[in-house]
Design an enzyme around this catalytic site. Structure first.
Site, PDB file in Angstrom:
ATOM      1  N   HIS A 184       4.389   7.333   2.884  1.00 22.76           N
ATOM      2  CA  HIS A 184       3.268   7.931   3.604  1.00 22.76           C
ATOM      3  C   HIS A 184       3.628   9.201   4.367  1.00 22.76           C
ATOM      4  O   HIS A 184       2.755   9.853   4.933  1.00 22.76           O
ATOM      5  CB  HIS A 184       2.659   6.928   4.596  1.00 22.76           C
TER       6      HIS A 184
HETATM    7  C1  UD1 Z   1       0.692   8.473  11.180  1.00 21.32           C
HETATM    8  C2  UD1 Z   1       1.814   9.041  12.044  1.00 21.32           C
HETATM    9  C3  UD1 Z   1       3.170   8.706  11.439  1.00 21.32           C
HETATM   10  C4  UD1 Z   1       3.289   7.214  11.208  1.00 21.32           C
HETATM   11  C5  UD1 Z   1       2.104   6.715  10.406  1.00 21.32           C
HETATM   12  C6  UD1 Z   1       2.162   5.223  10.286  1.00 21.32           C
HETATM   13  C7  UD1 Z   1       1.292  11.151  13.150  1.00 21.32           C
HETATM   14  C8  UD1 Z   1       1.522  12.608  13.167  1.00 21.32           C
HETATM   15  N1  UD1 Z   1       1.734  10.511  12.087  1.00 21.32           N
HETATM   16  O1  UD1 Z   1       0.743   9.111   9.924  1.00 21.32           O
HETATM   17  O2  UD1 Z   1       4.189   9.098  12.325  1.00 21.32           O
HETATM   18  O3  UD1 Z   1       4.483   6.980  10.521  1.00 21.32           O
HETATM   19  O4  UD1 Z   1       0.877   7.073  11.052  1.00 21.32           O
HETATM   20  O5  UD1 Z   1       1.395   4.751   9.228  1.00 21.32           O
HETATM   21  O6  UD1 Z   1       0.731  10.621  14.091  1.00 21.32           O
HETATM   22  N2  UD1 Z   1      -6.381   7.438   6.837  1.00 21.32           N
HETATM   23  C9  UD1 Z   1      -7.402   6.610   6.409  1.00 21.32           C
HETATM   24  N3  UD1 Z   1      -7.588   5.432   7.056  1.00 21.32           N
HETATM   25  C10 UD1 Z   1      -6.836   5.041   8.121  1.00 21.32           C
HETATM   26  C11 UD1 Z   1      -5.807   5.888   8.539  1.00 21.32           C
HETATM   27  C12 UD1 Z   1      -5.592   7.075   7.894  1.00 21.32           C
HETATM   28  O7  UD1 Z   1      -8.125   6.922   5.453  1.00 21.32           O
HETATM   29  O8  UD1 Z   1      -7.072   3.940   8.648  1.00 21.32           O
HETATM   30  C13 UD1 Z   1      -6.177   8.708   6.117  1.00 21.32           C
HETATM   31  C14 UD1 Z   1      -7.088   9.814   6.656  1.00 21.32           C
HETATM   32  O9  UD1 Z   1      -7.437  10.642   5.602  1.00 21.32           O
HETATM   33  C15 UD1 Z   1      -6.162  10.549   7.605  1.00 21.32           C
HETATM   34  C16 UD1 Z   1      -4.827  10.451   6.867  1.00 21.32           C
HETATM   35  O10 UD1 Z   1      -4.829   9.143   6.300  1.00 21.32           O
HETATM   36  O11 UD1 Z   1      -6.540  11.870   7.843  1.00 21.32           O
HETATM   37  C17 UD1 Z   1      -3.611  10.627   7.751  1.00 21.32           C
HETATM   38  O12 UD1 Z   1      -3.693   9.752   8.871  1.00 21.32           O
HETATM   39  P1  UD1 Z   1      -2.909  10.124  10.233  1.00 21.32           P
HETATM   40  O13 UD1 Z   1      -3.099   9.018  11.180  1.00 21.32           O
HETATM   41  O14 UD1 Z   1      -3.247  11.498  10.682  1.00 21.32           O
HETATM   42  O15 UD1 Z   1      -1.415  10.195   9.772  1.00 21.32           O
HETATM   43  P2  UD1 Z   1      -0.520   9.155   8.994  1.00 21.32           P
HETATM   44  O16 UD1 Z   1      -0.059   9.800   7.748  1.00 21.32           O
HETATM   45  O17 UD1 Z   1      -1.199   7.853   8.930  1.00 21.32           O
HETATM   46  N1  UDP Z   2       3.261  -2.475   7.272  1.00 21.58           N
HETATM   47  C1  UDP Z   2       2.276  -3.412   7.021  1.00 21.58           C
HETATM   48  N2  UDP Z   2       1.540  -3.286   5.876  1.00 21.58           N
HETATM   49  C2  UDP Z   2       1.757  -2.304   4.968  1.00 21.58           C
HETATM   50  C3  UDP Z   2       2.781  -1.357   5.229  1.00 21.58           C
HETATM   51  C4  UDP Z   2       3.512  -1.460   6.404  1.00 21.58           C
HETATM   52  O1  UDP Z   2       2.072  -4.330   7.810  1.00 21.58           O
HETATM   53  O2  UDP Z   2       1.059  -2.255   3.947  1.00 21.58           O
HETATM   54  C5  UDP Z   2       4.036  -2.591   8.522  1.00 21.58           C
HETATM   55  C6  UDP Z   2       5.529  -2.651   8.314  1.00 21.58           C
HETATM   56  O3  UDP Z   2       5.950  -3.959   8.034  1.00 21.58           O
HETATM   57  C7  UDP Z   2       6.034  -2.123   9.643  1.00 21.58           C
HETATM   58  C8  UDP Z   2       4.993  -1.091  10.024  1.00 21.58           C
HETATM   59  O4  UDP Z   2       3.824  -1.420   9.288  1.00 21.58           O
HETATM   60  O5  UDP Z   2       6.045  -3.135  10.628  1.00 21.58           O
HETATM   61  C9  UDP Z   2       5.483   0.266   9.636  1.00 21.58           C
HETATM   62  O6  UDP Z   2       4.451   1.162   9.685  1.00 21.58           O
HETATM   63  P1  UDP Z   2       4.405   2.513   8.835  1.00 21.58           P
HETATM   64  O7  UDP Z   2       5.315   2.427   7.680  1.00 21.58           O
HETATM   65  O8  UDP Z   2       2.978   2.807   8.585  1.00 21.58           O
HETATM   66  O9  UDP Z   2       4.901   3.589   9.912  1.00 21.58           O
HETATM   67  P2  UDP Z   2       6.329   4.087  10.429  1.00 21.58           P
HETATM   68  O10 UDP Z   2       7.127   2.920  10.826  1.00 21.58           O
HETATM   69  O11 UDP Z   2       6.946   4.911   9.343  1.00 21.58           O
HETATM   70  O12 UDP Z   2       5.976   4.981  11.570  1.00 21.58           O
END
Ligand code: UD1
Ligand code: UDP
Length: 359
Positions: A206
Site C-alpha cells: 500500500h
Molecule cells: C495511510 C498512511 C500510511 C499507513 C497506511 C495504513 C499517510 C500519509 N499514510 O496510507 O502511513 O501506512 O495509511 O494503511 O497518512 N481509501 C479508501 N478507503 C479507505 C481508506 C483509503 O478507498 O477506507 C483510498 C482512498 O482513495 C484514499 C487512498 O486510499 O485517498 C489513500 O488513503 P490515505 O489514508 O490517504 O493513505 P494510505 O495509503 O491509506
Molecule cells: N491488517 C489487517 N488487515 C489487512 C491488512 C493489514 O488487519 O488486510 C493489519 C496488520 O495485521 C497490521 C496493521 O493492519 O496490524 C498494519 O497496517 P497497514 O499495513 O495498513 O499500515 P502500516 O503498518 O504499514 O502503517
C-alpha cells in the site's frame, strides 16, 4: 486526567486498542477518542473497533479521501475545535500518518501536551510522506515513546533531550500477545480460502512509492506470477484504485481478497510460509509469529528485523523478490527479543500519569 486519543488509519486502531485497554483498567483516567475518518471503509475501520473492543469514537470527523494537504488541513481545523471544547490533559497520537501530524499541530498550538507513541522511527527517505509526519510529530511532542533503542538513538541524534524520551517497547508486540491466540482459535479464514495445510505467501502492498508508480506495481505482479505457491493478497483500497487506473490485471498465482479484519489477518500471518509486504506493522508481525519476511521497499524503519535475519529488503526488483522465495518456510527460531516485554501499553499509561503529577 483526561487523555484524548487521536486515530484515523488502520494500524492506529490496533495500537490504540492496546493502550485504551490499559487506560480502562485504571481509575482516574477519562479517555476521549477522536477518529479523523482518514480510513473509512467498514473493512478498514469499523471491523477493528468491533473485533478489538475499542470504545466507539466520541468524535468522528469524517475527513478522508483527499490529498495530504486537504486531509491534514481539514483535520487540524476540526481537531482544534474539539480541543477547544475538551481541553484534555494529554493528546495521544500514534505512528506517522496524516492524522498523527494533524493531531500534533492542533494540540501544541493550544499548549496541550502531546505524547507520541512509536517515536524515533526513521526511514531516512524523505520521499515518503510518513517520514515528514514522523519527524515533525517527534519534534513537536512533549513525551516520546520510542519502541526500541535504535529509535531512541535517532531522537538523540536530532537533538531531542533524553528526558523527553522513554523506551517502552512496541505496542504492536503487546497486541500480538493479546490477540494472537484469539486469532488462532476464532478465525476460520484458512478454511474459507481453502488454505488449510496449504503453503501460501501472504502479501500486502500500500505504500505510496509502490502504488503510485506503475513500474513498481508491474514488477511486484511479475514477481508474484513466478511464486511457487499461491500469493494471498488482501488488497488495500488505494492499491486497488491504482491497479484499476493503470489497467493492470492479476496473475493466476494471486488470490486477491478484500482487506481483512485483524483476527483473520493475524491468522493468515501466523500460518503463512512467507510474508511479502511494504507495511511497517506487517513486517513486525511476521517476526512476532516467526514467519520469514521479504520487504517490498528499499529501506525499513524497523532495521533490527533485517539485522537479525528475520526480514530481507528486496524493494520491487523482480529478481530479488523471486530470490526471496528461497526463504519460504525458513525456520526463525531463537531470534532475540526486539520489542520489549509486552507491557508497552502499561508503561505508556504509567508514564502519562506520572508526568502529569509532576507538571
Ligand atoms: C495511510 C498512511 C500510511 C499507513 C497506511 C495504513 C499517510 C500519509 N499514510 O496510507 O502511513 O501506512 O495509511 O494503511 O497518512 N481509501 C479508501 N478507503 C479507505 C481508506 C483509503 O478507498 O477506507 C483510498 C482512498 O482513495 C484514499 C487512498 O486510499 O485517498 C489513500 O488513503 P490515505 O489514508 O490517504 O493513505 P494510505 O495509503 O491509506
Ligand atoms: N491488517 C489487517 N488487515 C489487512 C491488512 C493489514 O488487519 O488486510 C493489519 C496488520 O495485521 C497490521 C496493521 O493492519 O496490524 C498494519 O497496517 P497497514 O499495513 O495498513 O499500515 P502500516 O503498518 O504499514 O502503517
Amino acid at each position: 486526567m483526561k487523555i484524548m486519543t487521536i486515530v484515523g488509519a488502520r494500524p492506529q486502531f490496533v495500537k490504540a486498542a492496546v493502550v485504551s485497554r490499559e487506560m480502562n483498567k485504571r481509575s482516574g483516567i477519562h479517555g476521549v477518542l477522536l477518529h479523523t475518518g482518514q480510513h473509512y471503509d467498514a473493512n478498514m475501520s469499523d471491523v477493528f473497533f468491533d473485533e478489538l473492543d475499542i470504545p466507539r469514537p466520541d468524535y468522528h470527523l469524517g475527513i478522508g479521501n483527499g490529498t495530504h494537504g486537504q486531509n491534514t488541513g481539514r483535520m487540524i481545523e476540526a481537531i482544534e475545535r474539539v480541543l477547544f471544547d475538551e481541553r484534555p490533559d494529554w493528546v495521544l497520537v500514534y505512528g506517522d500518518t496524516d492524522s498523527t501530524l494533524a493531531g500534533v499541530i492542533a494540540a501544541v498550538k493550544l499548549h496541550i501536551p502531546v505524547a507520541h507513541v512509536e517515536a524515533g522511527l526513521r526511514s531516512f527517505n524523505r520521499k515518503m510522506p510518513e517520514e515528514y509526519n514522523r519527524v515533525l510529530a517527534d519534534h513537536a511532542s512533549t513525551l516520546l515513546f520510542a519502541p526500541t533503542a535504535v529509535a531512541e538513538r535517532n531522537l538523540a541524534h536530532e537533538g531531542i533531550p533524553a528526558r523527553m524520551v522513554q523506551v517502552v517497547g512496541d505496542v504492536m508486540y503487546d497486541a500480538s500477545l493479546y490477540y494472537g491466540g484469539k486469532a488462532e482459535s476464532q478465525s476460520d479464514i484458512l478454511r474459507r480460502l481453502a488454505l488449510v495445510e496449504q503453503p501460501y505467501i501472504l502479501a500486502t502492498v500500500h505504500r505510496q512509492e509502490n502504488t503510485d508508480d506503475k513500474q513498481h506495481i508491474e514488477n511486484i505482479l511479475e514477481a508474484f506470477s513466478h511464486a511457487p505457491c499461491p500469493v494471498v493478497w488482501p488488497v488495500h483500497p488505494r492499491t486497488h484504485k491504482q491497479m484499476r487506473a493503470f489497467g493492470l490485471s492479476l496473475p493466476e498465482s494471486v488470490v486477491a481478497i478484500d482487506p481483512l479484519g485483524y483476527l483473520d489477518m493475524v491468522k493468515l500471518e501466523k500460518n503463512a510460509a512467507l510474508i511479502a509486504t511494504d507495511s511497517g506493522g506487517v513486517q513486525k508481525e511476521a517476526y512476532f509469529y516467526g514467519v520469514p519476511c521479504i520487504t517490498l521497499r528499499g529501506e525499513t524503519e524497523w532495521v533490527e528485523l533485517v539485522d537479525v535475519g528475520a526480514n530481507r529488503l528486496v524493494a520491487t526488483d523482480v529478481d530479488a523478490i523471486i530470490a526471496g522465495y528461497a526463504h519460504i518456510s525458513t525456520s526463525l527460531k531463537n531470534l532475540p527479543v526486539l520489542y520489549g516485554n509486552g507491557d508497552a501499553g502499561c508503561k505508556i499509561v504509567d508514564s502519562l500519569q506520572d508526568h502529569l503529577s509532576h507538571v
